[in-house]
Design a protein around this motif. Structure first.
Motif, PDB file in Angstrom:
ATOM      1  N   GLU A  23      48.503 -19.341  -6.363  1.00 26.40           N
ATOM      2  CA  GLU A  23      47.264 -19.207  -6.522  1.00 26.40           C
ATOM      3  C   GLU A  23      48.486 -20.182  -8.519  1.00 26.40           C
ATOM      4  O   GLU A  23      49.263 -20.477  -8.545  1.00 26.40           O
ATOM      5  N   VAL A  24      47.558 -20.439  -8.270  1.00 24.73           N
ATOM      6  CA  VAL A  24      47.669 -21.733  -9.526  1.00 24.73           C
ATOM      7  C   VAL A  24      47.392 -20.529 -11.092  1.00 24.73           C
ATOM      8  O   VAL A  24      46.199 -19.572 -11.127  1.00 24.73           O
ATOM      9  N   PRO A  26      46.460 -19.922 -14.158  1.00 26.09           N
ATOM     10  CA  PRO A  26      45.376 -20.650 -15.089  1.00 26.09           C
ATOM     11  C   PRO A  26      45.562 -20.965 -16.222  1.00 26.09           C
ATOM     12  O   PRO A  26      44.984 -21.390 -17.335  1.00 26.09           O
ATOM     13  N   LEU A  32      46.740 -27.495 -13.376  1.00 28.11           N
ATOM     14  CA  LEU A  32      45.190 -27.404 -13.207  1.00 28.11           C
ATOM     15  C   LEU A  32      44.492 -28.374 -12.361  1.00 28.11           C
ATOM     16  O   LEU A  32      43.427 -28.639 -11.987  1.00 28.11           O
ATOM     17  N   ALA A  36      43.456 -29.360  -8.814  1.00 27.95           N
ATOM     18  CA  ALA A  36      41.434 -29.806  -8.805  1.00 27.95           C
ATOM     19  C   ALA A  36      40.965 -31.230  -8.421  1.00 27.95           C
ATOM     20  O   ALA A  36      40.008 -31.748  -7.986  1.00 27.95           O
ATOM     21  N   ASP A  65      37.897 -19.774   3.859  1.00 25.82           N
ATOM     22  CA  ASP A  65      38.439 -18.931   2.411  1.00 25.82           C
ATOM     23  C   ASP A  65      39.658 -20.415   2.219  1.00 25.82           C
ATOM     24  O   ASP A  65      39.598 -20.584   0.685  1.00 25.82           O
ATOM     25  N   TYR A  68      38.137 -23.245   1.225  1.00 27.65           N
ATOM     26  CA  TYR A  68      37.481 -23.547  -0.295  1.00 27.65           C
ATOM     27  C   TYR A  68      38.014 -23.318  -1.525  1.00 27.65           C
ATOM     28  O   TYR A  68      38.116 -23.771  -2.528  1.00 27.65           O
ATOM     29  N   LYS A  69      39.646 -22.819  -1.180  1.00 24.31           N
ATOM     30  CA  LYS A  69      40.010 -22.306  -2.219  1.00 24.31           C
ATOM     31  C   LYS A  69      40.743 -23.637  -2.519  1.00 24.31           C
ATOM     32  O   LYS A  69      40.427 -23.970  -4.018  1.00 24.31           O
ATOM     33  N   THR A  72      38.160 -26.165  -4.107  1.00 23.52           N
ATOM     34  CA  THR A  72      37.879 -26.096  -5.343  1.00 23.52           C
ATOM     35  C   THR A  72      38.977 -25.582  -6.802  1.00 23.52           C
ATOM     36  O   THR A  72      39.003 -25.700  -7.916  1.00 23.52           O
ATOM     37  N   GLY A  73      40.264 -26.468  -6.414  1.00 21.68           N
ATOM     38  CA  GLY A  73      41.519 -26.490  -7.105  1.00 21.68           C
ATOM     39  C   GLY A  73      41.456 -24.856  -7.593  1.00 21.68           C
ATOM     40  O   GLY A  73      42.669 -24.681  -8.810  1.00 21.68           O
ATOM     41  N   LYS A  74      41.758 -23.952  -6.297  1.00 18.11           N
ATOM     42  CA  LYS A  74      41.902 -22.630  -6.841  1.00 18.11           C
ATOM     43  C   LYS A  74      43.468 -22.120  -6.124  1.00 18.11           C
ATOM     44  O   LYS A  74      44.484 -21.279  -6.863  1.00 18.11           O
ATOM     45  N   ARG A  75      43.787 -22.877  -5.099  1.00 18.34           N
ATOM     46  CA  ARG A  75      45.174 -23.073  -4.456  1.00 18.34           C
ATOM     47  C   ARG A  75      45.726 -23.950  -4.154  1.00 18.34           C
ATOM     48  O   ARG A  75      45.129 -25.441  -4.283  1.00 18.34           O
TER      49      ARG A  75
END
Length: 294
Positions: A23-24, A26, A32, A36, A65, A68-69, A72-75
């Motif tokens: 996980e990035v 926040p 981030l 991204a 999944d 996608y993550k 979208t810069g979530k992982r």
């Protein structure tokens, strides 16, 4: 490998797993932004060759999944993910090259900040009363410590923590490596954390590191009646411009300090701790004795 609108590499069902990613944080603006940007480039490249996410996921052997993550810069993508994506998308090394962009953000911000300070330091003074200091730990010892945390860390967090701790060891490899002074309480070396073999490897590693010309390791015996480290660990990093930064639970509630008055307190305490501990030669002999008992 060419892709003509379809995924042409299909892995076995067991390989098509949604491998845990990282996980990035926040609050880590730089991480981030990097993640991204990498995710956006992956998505644009995938779309350019006409692959939909389900097809791409099968081709690279990861779950939809996770794809996608990452896009979208979530992982934070792992290096092997980028290597595989480069091959599947016929990117000619452009995607694999992004491993350098994500290499540093794979580690927590506080670890990166500490590593940057250590990279600048010309002298480092370290006292750890709880465990073998992180810069001295073997991967096996570090892994054992992370696995003992409660609440338990997920497997990917253990892996991430160990990798980050090992990455800091580049301080030993610098062309102009700093002078490094460590003081370890005897009991941190006697505890059988991780089991006998892990402890043996750790003690052997200490003996190897102690031979480096810029490293001094001292042991504080348990039979000392006076101990200036009763207030907790100490870190002091000095830089070539004459400035320094230090930290200790007993000063400013453990916050990093650069005020000369507070630094003098830390250096005074550390100096007394070193004087109370065994000399480096005596400490090496002591560690060899412990190794023989293990």
């Amino acid at each position: 490998m060419s892709v003509n609108g379809e995924a042409v590499r299909v892995r076995t069902e067991t390989e098509q797993t949604d491998e845990p990613g990282w996980e990035v944080d926040p609050d880590d603006d730089w991480a981030l932004a990097v993640v991204a940007t990498v995710g956006r480039q992956l998505r644009l490249r995938r779309e350019a060759v006409g692959l939909r996410v389900p097809e791409f996921a099968v081709a690279v052997g990861y779950g939809e999944d996770l794809v996608y993550k990452i896009e979208t810069g979530k992982r934070i993508p792992r290096p092997e993910y980028l290597d595989t994506a480069d091959e599947v998308l016929d990117a000619g090394g452009l995607i694999a090259a992004m491993k350098e962009d994500v290499k540093k953000v794979r580690y927590p911000k506080k670890v990166r900040d500490l590593a940057q300070l250590e990279a600048r330091a010309v002298e480092v003074q370290l006292y750890d009363p709880v465990n073998v200091h992180g810069l001295l730990q073997t991967p096996e010892y570090a892994q054992a410590l992370f696995r003992m945390r409660r609440p338990r860390y997920p497997a990917e967090e253990v892996e991430r923590g160990v990798a980050a701790r090992m990455a800091r060891k580049t301080v030993f490899d610098r062309e102009s490596a700093p002078e490094l002074s460590f003081v370890q309480d005897e009991w941190t070396l006697r505890r059988r954390l991780g089991g006998r073999e892990v402890v043996r490897q750790q003690l052997e590693h200490l003996l190897v590191v102690a031979q480096l010309p810029n490293v001094e390791i001292q042991v504080m015996p348990m039979d000392r009646e006076e101990h200036a480290g009763a207030d907790g660990g100490i870190e002091v990093l000095k830089f070539d411009d004459g400035t320094a930064v230090g930290r200790s639970p007993g000063v400013a509630n453990g916050r990093p300090v650069s005020d000369p008055r507070l630094l003098r307190i830390l250096e005074l305490r550390y100096g007394i701790i070193r004087a109370q501990a065994l000399t480096p030669c005596e400490s090496t002999a002591f560690i060899e004795h412990l190794l023989g008992e293990t």
